[in-house]
Motif scaffolding. Sequence first.
Motif, mmCIF file in Angstrom:
data_model
loop_
_atom_site.group_PDB
_atom_site.id
_atom_site.type_symbol
_atom_site.label_atom_id
_atom_site.label_comp_id
_atom_site.label_asym_id
_atom_site.label_seq_id
_atom_site.Cartn_x
_atom_site.Cartn_y
_atom_site.Cartn_z
ATOM 1 N N ASP A 21 0.827 -1.207 0.000
ATOM 2 C CA ASP A 21 0.000 0.000 0.000
ATOM 3 C C ASP A 21 0.860 1.255 0.000
ATOM 4 O O ASP A 21 0.554 2.240 -0.684
ATOM 5 C CB ASP A 21 -0.936 0.003 1.208
ATOM 6 C CG ASP A 21 -2.020 -1.063 1.112
ATOM 7 O OD1 ASP A 21 -2.391 -1.411 -0.029
ATOM 8 O OD2 ASP A 21 -2.480 -1.550 2.164
ATOM 9 N N ALA A 22 1.943 1.234 0.775
ATOM 10 C CA ALA A 22 2.850 2.387 0.803
ATOM 11 C C ALA A 22 3.491 2.598 -0.566
ATOM 12 O O ALA A 22 3.639 3.741 -1.029
ATOM 13 C CB ALA A 22 3.922 2.178 1.871
ATOM 14 N N LEU A 23 3.848 1.509 -1.234
ATOM 15 C CA LEU A 23 4.426 1.619 -2.561
ATOM 16 C C LEU A 23 3.412 2.172 -3.554
ATOM 17 O O LEU A 23 3.730 3.027 -4.377
ATOM 18 C CB LEU A 23 4.933 0.252 -3.014
ATOM 19 C CG LEU A 23 5.637 0.182 -4.367
ATOM 20 C CD1 LEU A 23 6.800 1.161 -4.436
ATOM 21 C CD2 LEU A 23 6.105 -1.230 -4.653
ATOM 22 N N ALA A 24 2.167 1.707 -3.456
ATOM 23 C CA ALA A 24 1.120 2.194 -4.353
ATOM 24 C C ALA A 24 0.882 3.690 -4.152
ATOM 25 O O ALA A 24 0.731 4.442 -5.123
ATOM 26 C CB ALA A 24 -0.171 1.414 -4.125
ATOM 27 N N ARG A 25 0.854 4.123 -2.890
ATOM 28 C CA ARG A 25 0.653 5.552 -2.620
ATOM 29 C C ARG A 25 1.797 6.381 -3.184
ATOM 30 O O ARG A 25 1.587 7.466 -3.741
ATOM 31 C CB ARG A 25 0.512 5.787 -1.113
ATOM 32 C CG ARG A 25 -0.797 5.299 -0.521
ATOM 33 C CD ARG A 25 -0.989 5.845 0.884
ATOM 34 N NE ARG A 25 0.038 5.404 1.801
ATOM 35 C CZ ARG A 25 -0.024 4.283 2.519
ATOM 36 N NH1 ARG A 25 -1.085 3.497 2.413
ATOM 37 N NH2 ARG A 25 0.944 3.962 3.351
ATOM 38 N N LEU A 26 3.014 5.871 -3.046
ATOM 39 C CA LEU A 26 4.181 6.590 -3.554
ATOM 40 C C LEU A 26 4.112 6.722 -5.069
ATOM 41 O O LEU A 26 4.333 7.802 -5.629
ATOM 42 C CB LEU A 26 5.460 5.861 -3.138
ATOM 43 C CG LEU A 26 6.779 6.463 -3.615
ATOM 44 C CD1 LEU A 26 6.938 7.886 -3.106
ATOM 45 C CD2 LEU A 26 7.949 5.592 -3.162
ATOM 46 N N MET A 27 3.782 5.635 -5.744
ATOM 47 C CA MET A 27 3.693 5.683 -7.199
ATOM 48 C C MET A 27 2.593 6.637 -7.646
ATOM 49 O O MET A 27 2.697 7.297 -8.679
ATOM 50 C CB MET A 27 3.457 4.285 -7.762
ATOM 51 C CG MET A 27 4.622 3.341 -7.566
ATOM 52 S SD MET A 27 4.368 1.749 -8.380
ATOM 53 C CE MET A 27 4.539 2.212 -10.095
ATOM 54 N N GLY A 28 1.519 6.722 -6.852
ATOM 55 C CA GLY A 28 0.407 7.577 -7.210
ATOM 56 C C GLY A 28 0.726 9.064 -7.142
ATOM 57 O O GLY A 28 -0.008 9.882 -7.706
#
Length: 228
Positions: free
Chosen positions: A91-98
Motif C-alpha cells: 500500500d505504501a508503494l502504491a501511494r508513492l507511485m500515485g
Amino acid sequence: MAKPPARRSTSGDIAQFLQKSRDITEFVERQPRLIFAIDATASRQPTWDRASHLQQSMFRASGKINSLAVQLCYYRGFGELQASRWLTDSDALARLMGTVQCEGGHTQIARLLRHALQEHNRMPVQALAFIGDALEENPDTLCELAGQCGLLKLPLFLFQEGHDSAVEQCLQSMARLSGGAWGRFDAHSAEILAGLLGAVASYARGGRTALETLEGDSAKLLLRQLNH
C-alpha cells in the motif's frame, strides 16, 4: 482553562522508540530485495498508471509482502533520478507511485544501473525489474554496466513496451549479460505485466527454484532465458 503540561518523554521512552526503529530497519534489511524501476518520461504516463494499479497484484503473485523489500526508482525530466527507501508494504508503494507525474526528458538507464550497483554493493539486491520503451544512450555503455551486474549476481529483468528493434536488441543483450531476462509488455495487455513482475518478485524471494514452482507463461518465459 489552562491545559495540563505535556508529558515529557523519559529516557526509557526514548530507548524504546530507538529500539523499535532499529528493529524495523533490521527487519527490512533481512528481506530479499528487489529494485522496481520505471521510465517516467512523458511517454510513460499510461504505463506508470497501469503499473501503479498492478504492483499489488505483483506482490500477491509472489507471496506475502512482508517477505520482500522493494525500492521504487524512476527517472524523468532534466537529469532527475529518484529512489525510494526500501518498502515492505504494498500500500505504501502504491501511494508513492500515485504521487509521481511523468515529465519529458531523456532516458537515464546507465545512471539507474550505477545506482543499482551501489545498492548491491552496500547490501545484496536479488533482482532489478525495469519497464521502459526508449533508449537514448550508448548501447556499449549499457551492456558494460549490465555485464558488471552479471558478475555481481544482480540479474536484470527488462520489460519493453513497444516494438523498437534497436531498443529490443540492446535490452536483450543487457538481460543476457546480467544473467536476467527480457520480456515484451503489450500496452493493451496489462495482465502480462502483472504476471511478469510477479514472476520476477518470486525469483527475488526464492531464486530459480521459486520460479520453477510457478505456473503460467510468464515464469516459463523467464526460465527459458535464465537457462541459456
